[in-house]
Design an enzyme around this catalytic site. Structure first.
Site, mmCIF file in Angstrom:
data_model
loop_
_atom_site.group_PDB
_atom_site.id
_atom_site.type_symbol
_atom_site.label_atom_id
_atom_site.label_comp_id
_atom_site.label_asym_id
_atom_site.label_seq_id
_atom_site.Cartn_x
_atom_site.Cartn_y
_atom_site.Cartn_z
ATOM 1 N N MET A 181 -34.888 73.861 -11.988
ATOM 2 C CA MET A 181 -34.419 72.623 -11.350
ATOM 3 C C MET A 181 -35.583 71.836 -10.754
ATOM 4 S SD MET A 181 -31.336 72.737 -12.124
ATOM 5 C CE MET A 181 -30.912 71.213 -11.279
ATOM 6 N N HIS A 182 -36.565 72.517 -10.166
ATOM 7 C CA HIS A 182 -37.732 71.828 -9.622
ATOM 8 C C HIS A 182 -38.536 71.151 -10.737
ATOM 9 C CE1 HIS A 182 -37.007 73.869 -5.792
ATOM 10 N NE2 HIS A 182 -37.911 73.068 -5.253
ATOM 11 N N GLU A 183 -38.682 71.825 -11.859
ATOM 12 C CA GLU A 183 -39.419 71.239 -12.980
ATOM 13 C C GLU A 183 -38.720 69.981 -13.498
ATOM 14 O OE1 GLU A 183 -42.274 70.523 -15.734
ATOM 15 O OE2 GLU A 183 -42.315 71.940 -14.052
#
Length: 376
Positions: free
Chosen positions: A302-304
């Site tokens: 999700m961060h990527e």
């Protein structure tokens, strides 16, 4: 080591509602958090729900934490802006302690024994299927929480206009300050870092990264306060949402595991309730360490996507950065066990890895590829 990510110790149950950390950090937050956060901190060891709930006056605790929480709650009731009472309306999520047994392997033998396990039976003022309404779901979509439940704690009385005006003013001022800092300091530094990378000047690039560390930390602090304190409290005031513990004192984290638990409570509760607890509960019953790795893996993806899609740079930098948190957590926990939490070594590793190395280096990498893909 990773067992500490599941705050709750050995009293793990299969009830998915038991997705809150133990109230250890909540009492600590009462001395540093704002008044609205303090009321959410008054939770006893004998009763809590998927979202921080009202302390049950009738609940009993062996260590007297319930009585202490009730005294603190009554003392803080008068601090709520615009409200003379601190009672919650439209909500009765009292966690009733129950005793059950769980079969566990007997130490040193092939047999098994039974031990009591604490479980909670949570009661809400709105019961299924009365909660299946557009109004109920609409409130959940707007409320500053990611975990659904049939009803939430509500602050009685009208909206405090002065409190709301202060939070909105803070948000606007901080947003302007962030824009000024980014345009006046961050952009020129990032442009210089692109030139240093093209020239292969490692010394110049290191100087740009160190200078950017101060700028990125400033923007991070401003953005954190604007979103988690001003923004979410303003939204909670409009919706009369009483559970306003959106963060704890993460800046005092003794290790990285404590930071990830405390800096973003809505996301922490969501990951723990919908990812961590289902993995370590029946029928999967995975080890806590495996559940923690899977949770960080999903968070890394999700961060990527969050940073890679806007910058058109899906290079995996954020993914690797998030997965690197696992060995850093183990390192900081080893330091805490070696020197004790009062040494501050784990806290120092946290600040160095985030503010001096992690954030500025990641910003430089994403900006470099964004600049190359969008020449001006």
């Amino acid at each position: 080591m990773l067992d500490d990510l599941h705050v709750g110790g050995n009293d793990r149950t299969d009830a998915k509602a038991d997705a809150l950390p133990r109230p250890r950090t909540r009492f600590r937050a009462a001395s540093t958090a704002p008044n609205f956060l303090r009321r959410a901190a008054t939770i006893s060891d004998s009763g809590y729900s998927p979202e921080p709930a009202v302390v049950d006056e009738g609940a009993q605790s062996d260590d007297g934490a319930a009585a202490e929480a009730m005294v603190a709650r009554k003392a803080l009731d008068s601090t709520l802006p615009g409200h003379s009472e601190a009672t919650f309306s439209n909500y009765s999520p009292v966690a009733q302690p129950m005793q059950s047994t769980q079969t566990v392997p007997r130490q040193g033998s092939g047999g098994a024994t039974k031990r009591p396990v604490n479980r909670q039976q949570i009661q809400y003022s709105v019961a299924y299927p009365q909660n299946v309404t557009l109004k109920n779901f609409g409130y959940f979509w707007l409320a500053p929480t990611l975990c659904y439940q049939p009803s939430y704690p509500r602050v009685p009385g009208p909206i405090s206009k002065s409190f709301l005006a202060k939070r909105i003013a803070e948000f606007v001022i901080l947003a302007i300050a962030m824009y000024v800092v980014i345009q006046q300091y961050a952009v020129p530094t990032l442009v210089g870092s692109v030139r240093a990378i093209d020239a292969g000047n490692a010394f110049r690039l290191s100087e740009r990264v160190l200078k950017l560390s101060v700028i990125s930390a400033t923007v991070w602090f401003l953005g954190f306060y604007a979103i988690f304190h001003a923004g979410l409290n303003a939204l909670a005031e409009v919706l009369r949402f009483a559970d306003r513990a959106f963060y704890l004192d993460w800046w005092n984290s003794v290790d990285l595991a404590a930071y990830w638990r405390e800096w973003n409570l809505p996301i922490h509760y969501f990951c723990k309730r919908h990812i961590m607890v289902p993995l370590i509960s029946a029928p999967l019953s995975l080890p806590v360490g495996v559940g923690a790795v899977v949770t960080f893996f999903i968070s890394a993806i999700m961060h990527e996507l969050l940073f890679g899609i806007p910058t058109h740079c899906l290079k995996g930098y954020s993914f690797v950065g998030m997965m690197m948190q696992i060995p850093l957590i183990q390192l900081t926990q080893l330091l805490v066990k070696w020197r004790g939490p009062e040494s501050g070594l784990g806290n120092a590793v946290f600040w160095i890895s985030f503010c001096i190395v992690g954030q500025p280096l990641g910003v430089v990498q994403y900006y470099y590829f964004w600049a190359k893909n969008n020449p001006q």
